[in-house]
Design a protein around this motif. Structure first.
Motif, short mmCIF file in Angstrom:
data_model
loop_
_atom_site.label_atom_id
_atom_site.label_comp_id
_atom_site.label_asym_id
_atom_site.label_seq_id
_atom_site.Cartn_x
_atom_site.Cartn_y
_atom_site.Cartn_z
N LEU A 3 0.85 -1.19 0.00
CA LEU A 3 0.00 0.00 0.00
C LEU A 3 0.88 1.24 0.00
O LEU A 3 2.09 1.16 0.24
N HIS A 4 0.26 2.41 -0.22
CA HIS A 4 0.97 3.67 -0.04
C HIS A 4 1.40 3.81 1.41
O HIS A 4 0.65 3.46 2.33
N ASN A 5 2.60 4.31 1.62
CA ASN A 5 3.08 4.56 2.97
C ASN A 5 2.54 5.91 3.43
O ASN A 5 3.12 6.96 3.19
N THR A 6 1.38 5.85 4.07
CA THR A 6 0.75 7.06 4.60
C THR A 6 0.49 6.86 6.09
O THR A 6 0.40 5.72 6.56
N PRO A 7 0.36 7.94 6.84
CA PRO A 7 0.05 7.79 8.27
C PRO A 7 -1.24 7.02 8.51
O PRO A 7 -1.34 6.24 9.45
N GLU A 8 -2.24 7.23 7.62
CA GLU A 8 -3.52 6.53 7.77
C GLU A 8 -3.35 5.02 7.59
O GLU A 8 -3.89 4.23 8.38
N ASN A 9 -2.60 4.62 6.57
CA ASN A 9 -2.37 3.19 6.34
C ASN A 9 -1.53 2.56 7.45
O ASN A 9 -1.79 1.43 7.88
N LEU A 10 -0.52 3.30 7.91
CA LEU A 10 0.30 2.78 9.01
C LEU A 10 -0.53 2.58 10.28
O LEU A 10 -0.31 1.63 11.03
N ALA A 11 -1.48 3.48 10.50
CA ALA A 11 -2.32 3.38 11.69
C ALA A 11 -3.31 2.22 11.59
O ALA A 11 -3.66 1.61 12.60
N SER A 12 -3.74 1.91 10.38
CA SER A 12 -4.74 0.86 10.19
C SER A 12 -4.15 -0.53 10.08
O SER A 12 -4.59 -1.48 10.74
N PHE A 13 -3.13 -0.67 9.21
CA PHE A 13 -2.59 -1.99 8.89
C PHE A 13 -1.46 -2.34 9.85
O PHE A 13 -0.29 -2.12 9.57
N LYS A 14 -1.86 -2.88 11.01
CA LYS A 14 -0.90 -3.23 12.06
C LYS A 14 -0.86 -4.74 12.25
O LYS A 14 -1.83 -5.44 11.97
N ILE A 15 0.27 -5.22 12.75
CA ILE A 15 0.39 -6.64 13.06
C ILE A 15 -0.69 -7.04 14.07
O ILE A 15 -0.90 -6.36 15.07
N GLY A 16 -1.38 -8.15 13.76
CA GLY A 16 -2.45 -8.62 14.63
C GLY A 16 -3.83 -8.20 14.17
O GLY A 16 -4.83 -8.79 14.59
N SER A 17 -3.90 -7.17 13.32
CA SER A 17 -5.21 -6.74 12.81
C SER A 17 -5.68 -7.69 11.71
O SER A 17 -4.90 -8.47 11.17
N THR A 18 -6.95 -7.62 11.38
CA THR A 18 -7.54 -8.48 10.36
C THR A 18 -7.96 -7.65 9.15
O THR A 18 -8.63 -6.63 9.31
N VAL A 19 -7.55 -8.12 7.98
CA VAL A 19 -7.89 -7.43 6.73
C VAL A 19 -9.03 -8.16 6.05
O VAL A 19 -9.02 -9.39 5.95
N GLN A 20 -10.01 -7.39 5.59
CA GLN A 20 -11.09 -7.97 4.80
C GLN A 20 -10.94 -7.52 3.35
O GLN A 20 -10.74 -6.34 3.07
#
Length: 197
Positions: free
Chosen positions: A135-152
């Motif tokens: 993904l784009h390296n943006t603060p929003e993406n860094l805040a959302s896509f974290k280890i342990g989170s689930t992607v749909q």
């Protein structure tokens, strides 16, 4: 489908020949009819499609995506734009005002899809050799896509994030499970985090 219609018609002709023609024609017709019948019987699974299409013409872009992309194009001298279709290389010429009216009723992503490259390592942002995407390296993406989170994904399947790595422009997201199939999951900018740690 057209080829199947022709073959079925040929089977009917051969059946008629096998029943009414001279002895030589009846033998030839019967042998050919039996051969065709055996060929179709041996491949009967290919006559019916289940959940997956036998001929994969479509790529990862939906018609909605193509409309959104076309709406950003300048109109030609007649006020039309080209909307890409499948198979690749096909397109429809549609008045720009009609495309714009359609895109007002759907949700278009304000995303440059050319960022998601296809090469020996990626298929439109989806990794070929490991389970993940970028993904784009943006603060929003860094805040959302974290280890342990689930992607749909757009196909409603989910994966847990097991690792990430970053560069100046991208975030590489590693998920659990098998390699993702790009045609099913679509572009990474459409992925959402549905559970956070």
């Amino acid at each position: 489908m057209g080829l199947n219609v022709i073959v079925i018609f040929s089977l009917l002709v051969l059946a008629g020949s096998a029943l009414r023609a001279s002895r030589t024609a009846r033998i030839a017709g019967t042998v050919t009819l039996v051969s065709f019948t055996a060929l179709y019987a041996a491949n009967v699974a290919w006559l019916f499609e289940g959940e997956a299409a036998r001929m994969q013409f479509a790529g990862t872009l939906t018609f909605q995506d193509q409309l959104c992309s076309a709406s950003r194009q300048p109109a030609d001298t007649e006020g039309n734009v080209s909307v890409s279709l499948y198979p690749a290389g096909w397109f429809a010429t549609i008045p720009k005002d009609k495309v714009s009216a359609a895109t007002n009723k759907i949700e278009c992503a304000s995303e440059d899809i050319s960022f998601y490259v296809t090469d020996s390592n990626w298929i439109k942002g989806i990794a070929r050799k490991w389970a993940g995407f970028y993904l784009h390296n943006t603060p929003e993406n860094l805040a959302s896509f974290k280890i342990g989170s689930t992607v749909q994904f757009p196909d409603k399947t989910t994966r847990k994030i097991v690792d990430i790595s970053t560069s100046n422009e991208t975030i590489n997201v590693f998920v659990e499970g098998d390699i993702l199939i790009a045609k099913k999951v679509g572009f990474p900018f459409k992925f959402v985090v549905i559970e956070q740690i």
